[in-house]
Write a protein that holds these residues in place. Sequence first.
Motif, PDB file in Angstrom:
ATOM      1  N   UNK A  13       0.859  -1.190   0.000  1.00  0.00           N
ATOM      2  CA  UNK A  13       0.000   0.000   0.000  1.00  0.00           C
ATOM      3  C   UNK A  13       0.893   1.238   0.000  1.00  0.00           C
ATOM      4  N   UNK A  14       0.522   2.200  -0.836  1.00  0.00           N
ATOM      5  CA  UNK A  14       1.314   3.427  -0.941  1.00  0.00           C
ATOM      6  C   UNK A  14       0.376   4.627  -0.910  1.00  0.00           C
ATOM      7  N   UNK A  15       0.743   5.622  -0.153  1.00  0.00           N
ATOM      8  CA  UNK A  15       0.047   6.908  -0.171  1.00  0.00           C
ATOM      9  C   UNK A  15       1.117   7.965  -0.388  1.00  0.00           C
ATOM     10  N   UNK A  16       0.797   8.994  -1.185  1.00  0.00           N
ATOM     11  CA  UNK A  16       1.829   9.990  -1.493  1.00  0.00           C
ATOM     12  C   UNK A  16       1.553  11.326  -0.822  1.00  0.00           C
ATOM     13  N   UNK A  17       2.623  11.963  -0.382  1.00  0.00           N
ATOM     14  CA  UNK A  17       2.557  13.348   0.069  1.00  0.00           C
ATOM     15  C   UNK A  17       3.462  14.123  -0.884  1.00  0.00           C
ATOM     16  N   UNK A  18       2.874  15.051  -1.614  1.00  0.00           N
ATOM     17  CA  UNK A  18       3.650  15.767  -2.635  1.00  0.00           C
ATOM     18  C   UNK A  18       3.582  17.271  -2.388  1.00  0.00           C
ATOM     19  N   UNK A  19       4.764  17.866  -2.237  1.00  0.00           N
ATOM     20  CA  UNK A  19       4.855  19.315  -2.081  1.00  0.00           C
ATOM     21  C   UNK A  19       5.222  19.945  -3.414  1.00  0.00           C
ATOM     22  N   UNK A  20       4.664  21.113  -3.698  1.00  0.00           N
ATOM     23  CA  UNK A  20       5.079  21.842  -4.889  1.00  0.00           C
ATOM     24  C   UNK A  20       5.133  23.338  -4.566  1.00  0.00           C
ATOM     25  N   UNK A  21       6.240  23.961  -4.926  1.00  0.00           N
ATOM     26  CA  UNK A  21       6.371  25.412  -4.748  1.00  0.00           C
ATOM     27  C   UNK A  21       5.553  26.112  -5.819  1.00  0.00           C
ATOM     28  N   UNK A  22       4.738  27.058  -5.395  1.00  0.00           N
ATOM     29  CA  UNK A  22       3.891  27.763  -6.353  1.00  0.00           C
ATOM     30  C   UNK A  22       4.669  28.891  -7.011  1.00  0.00           C
ATOM     31  N   UNK A  23       4.453  29.050  -8.314  1.00  0.00           N
ATOM     32  CA  UNK A  23       5.206  30.077  -9.044  1.00  0.00           C
ATOM     33  C   UNK A  23       4.491  31.421  -8.984  1.00  0.00           C
ATOM     34  N   UNK A  24       4.423  31.988  -7.794  1.00  0.00           N
ATOM     35  CA  UNK A  24       3.842  33.322  -7.625  1.00  0.00           C
ATOM     36  C   UNK A  24       4.959  34.357  -7.732  1.00  0.00           C
ATOM     37  N   UNK A  25       4.580  35.632  -7.902  1.00  0.00           N
ATOM     38  CA  UNK A  25       5.594  36.685  -7.983  1.00  0.00           C
ATOM     39  C   UNK A  25       6.241  36.913  -6.617  1.00  0.00           C
ATOM     40  N   UNK A  26       5.431  36.838  -5.561  1.00  0.00           N
ATOM     41  CA  UNK A  26       5.966  37.121  -4.232  1.00  0.00           C
ATOM     42  C   UNK A  26       5.702  35.960  -3.281  1.00  0.00           C
ATOM     43  N   UNK A  27       6.292  36.063  -2.085  1.00  0.00           N
ATOM     44  CA  UNK A  27       6.170  34.981  -1.106  1.00  0.00           C
ATOM     45  C   UNK A  27       4.758  34.883  -0.522  1.00  0.00           C
ATOM     46  N   UNK A  28       4.557  33.917   0.337  1.00  0.00           N
ATOM     47  CA  UNK A  28       3.216  33.591   0.838  1.00  0.00           C
ATOM     48  C   UNK A  28       2.649  34.638   1.780  1.00  0.00           C
ATOM     49  N   UNK A  29       3.491  35.230   2.652  1.00  0.00           N
ATOM     50  CA  UNK A  29       2.949  36.151   3.658  1.00  0.00           C
ATOM     51  C   UNK A  29       3.663  37.499   3.704  1.00  0.00           C
ATOM     52  N   UNK A  30       4.542  37.757   2.710  1.00  0.00           N
ATOM     53  CA  UNK A  30       5.213  39.059   2.647  1.00  0.00           C
ATOM     54  C   UNK A  30       5.407  39.398   1.177  1.00  0.00           C
ATOM     55  N   UNK A 182       6.551  25.251 -11.496  1.00  0.00           N
ATOM     56  CA  UNK A 182       7.498  24.701 -12.473  1.00  0.00           C
ATOM     57  C   UNK A 182       7.699  23.217 -12.179  1.00  0.00           C
ATOM     58  N   UNK A 183       7.572  22.880 -10.890  1.00  0.00           N
ATOM     59  CA  UNK A 183       7.538  21.473 -10.451  1.00  0.00           C
ATOM     60  C   UNK A 183       8.725  20.618 -10.891  1.00  0.00           C
ATOM     61  N   UNK A 184       9.939  21.211 -10.904  1.00  0.00           N
ATOM     62  CA  UNK A 184      11.123  20.393 -11.204  1.00  0.00           C
ATOM     63  C   UNK A 184      11.555  19.652  -9.953  1.00  0.00           C
ATOM     64  N   UNK A 185      11.686  18.342 -10.048  1.00  0.00           N
ATOM     65  CA  UNK A 185      12.101  17.565  -8.882  1.00  0.00           C
ATOM     66  C   UNK A 185      13.558  17.846  -8.538  1.00  0.00           C
ATOM     67  N   UNK A 186      14.400  17.968  -9.572  1.00  0.00           N
ATOM     68  CA  UNK A 186      15.836  18.166  -9.342  1.00  0.00           C
ATOM     69  C   UNK A 186      16.084  19.490  -8.620  1.00  0.00           C
ATOM     70  N   UNK A 187      15.223  20.481  -8.862  1.00  0.00           N
ATOM     71  CA  UNK A 187      15.408  21.780  -8.230  1.00  0.00           C
ATOM     72  C   UNK A 187      14.657  21.886  -6.908  1.00  0.00           C
ATOM     73  N   UNK A 188      14.020  20.803  -6.499  1.00  0.00           N
ATOM     74  CA  UNK A 188      13.297  20.812  -5.233  1.00  0.00           C
ATOM     75  C   UNK A 188      11.986  21.579  -5.306  1.00  0.00           C
ATOM     76  N   UNK A 189      11.569  21.965  -6.510  1.00  0.00           N
ATOM     77  CA  UNK A 189      10.301  22.690  -6.646  1.00  0.00           C
ATOM     78  C   UNK A 189       9.124  21.754  -6.439  1.00  0.00           C
ATOM     79  N   UNK A 191       8.456  17.913  -4.456  1.00  0.00           N
ATOM     80  CA  UNK A 191       9.070  16.885  -3.605  1.00  0.00           C
ATOM     81  C   UNK A 191       8.044  15.788  -3.355  1.00  0.00           C
ATOM     82  N   UNK A 192       8.421  14.582  -3.704  1.00  0.00           N
ATOM     83  CA  UNK A 192       7.496  13.454  -3.605  1.00  0.00           C
ATOM     84  C   UNK A 192       7.921  12.574  -2.440  1.00  0.00           C
TER      85      UNK A 192
END
Length: 465
Positions: A13-30, A182-189, A191-192
Amino acid sequence: MLYWVFMKTYYPTIGLEIHAELSTASKMFCSCKNDPDETRPNVNICPICMAHPGTLPVANKEAIRKVITVGLALGANIADFSEFDRKNYFYPDIPKGYQISQYKYPIVSGGSLNGFAITRIHLEEDTGLSKHDRGDFTLVDYNRAGVPLMELVTEPVIHSASDAASFARELQLLLRTLGVSEANLEKGEMRVEPNISLSDDPSKFGTKVEVKNLNSFKSVEKAIEYELARMQALYEAGRADEIVQETRGWDENKQSTFSQRSKENANDYRYFPDPDLPKMKLHSAFDLETMKMELPELPDAKRARYISLGVKAADAEIFVYNAELAKFFEEVIKGKDAAFTQTASNYIINDIKAELPNVEHFAELIGMVQAGEITSRGAKDLLVEIITTPASPKAIATQKGLLQQNDPEALKAIVLQVIADNAKIVADYRAGKEAAIQGLVGQVMKLSKGSANPGLALQLLKDTI
Ligand code: ADP
Ligand code: ZN
Ligand code: MG
């Protein structure tokens, strides 16, 4: 002697947790720049993302919009009420001593991809980047601290390493299609992190481990296979109790996993709603109907449409992964029929190498193939020419003698020449060696630079000899 061998069945059995950095112009809270390509450390930082006292976060609406877009594309539920929570832990890459994340009220829940059910997608902030490889100390780059990060969690419903890797690939394709990451795994954008368990009883799950540090789809697949084999070996050795809930890392060089730490529980993090951020009413803050209508064509729909146009499944896959090539294809086939579309698709997939030709010239070339004005051999040569020459394919073909010679009169001269030059083969043919004539056809093709109609050449050769 006969042995009964009981082959036990195991249930992965496998369940995935996948993070992806969003390509916004600015950060999340600043308002710091969100620039994954910034190479100078600690330039995109401010008192807010560095957690100076007295600063207040303000949520980035664009990031929330992007998560909603992903949810809509996955056919998921978009929460009306949502909020941010503090996930408390100490680590140098997290300046506030907590990460702003979401716990009870994720923005997205439900939905599916590749037929696998999704639990939720929530929004959080990324951490800084620790560098442990500079000596016996650690450096931290906070450019990444506070970058919007979505986390997608699947249900434990995947049962093979290859299905898990395909799910992650399809999600990457979807995020890129939506312009969300952009979701590049090599760039850490992207993460699976797979959660993996093996059971010898189909009515219950085995103890799961989570694997981190996977920076390619291949590694995701390899790590899952490694874990399942490791667990199976422990079962077979009667040591299943040694499978413990833990976080394991992936060693790319050794192609194996290793124990990192035992897994913490959610209550270790003392989650609570962040009092600095307002609660969200997403159904009134966003026009979900319009957002749904404005979704681009999704990879699965595009696949199905291309296949219905007569494109081979494997070729449709290439188009789905190559937006530039697909766009070119769409322009070429505009207003054309099914036969043209299929021929165009074959030439684009098989014969276009690095550079794309001019759309009109390419369409004209395909038209010439269809009309029998040029052989497939000649078409390949012409394709190379139209990339480097601005003239029309017809003009180039005429000038280079690439037009298919369907005119018996024009071909006749070449046929006579070939007969004169190949007395030995002609003699063989006359002596009853039927196959010898193919050699002569080959000579005609060669002398005509591939422009001769091979059927006509054969006929003329037979008639003349
Ligand atoms: P935790 O509380 O340890 O974070 P969750 O229940 O939140 O665990 O699940 C995290 C991920 O692990 C999800 O993707 C889920 O599908 C998966 N998962 C849960 N139980 C198992 C299991 N027994 N085997 C494999 N994956 C599992
Ligand atoms: Zn900042
Ligand atoms: Mg969890």
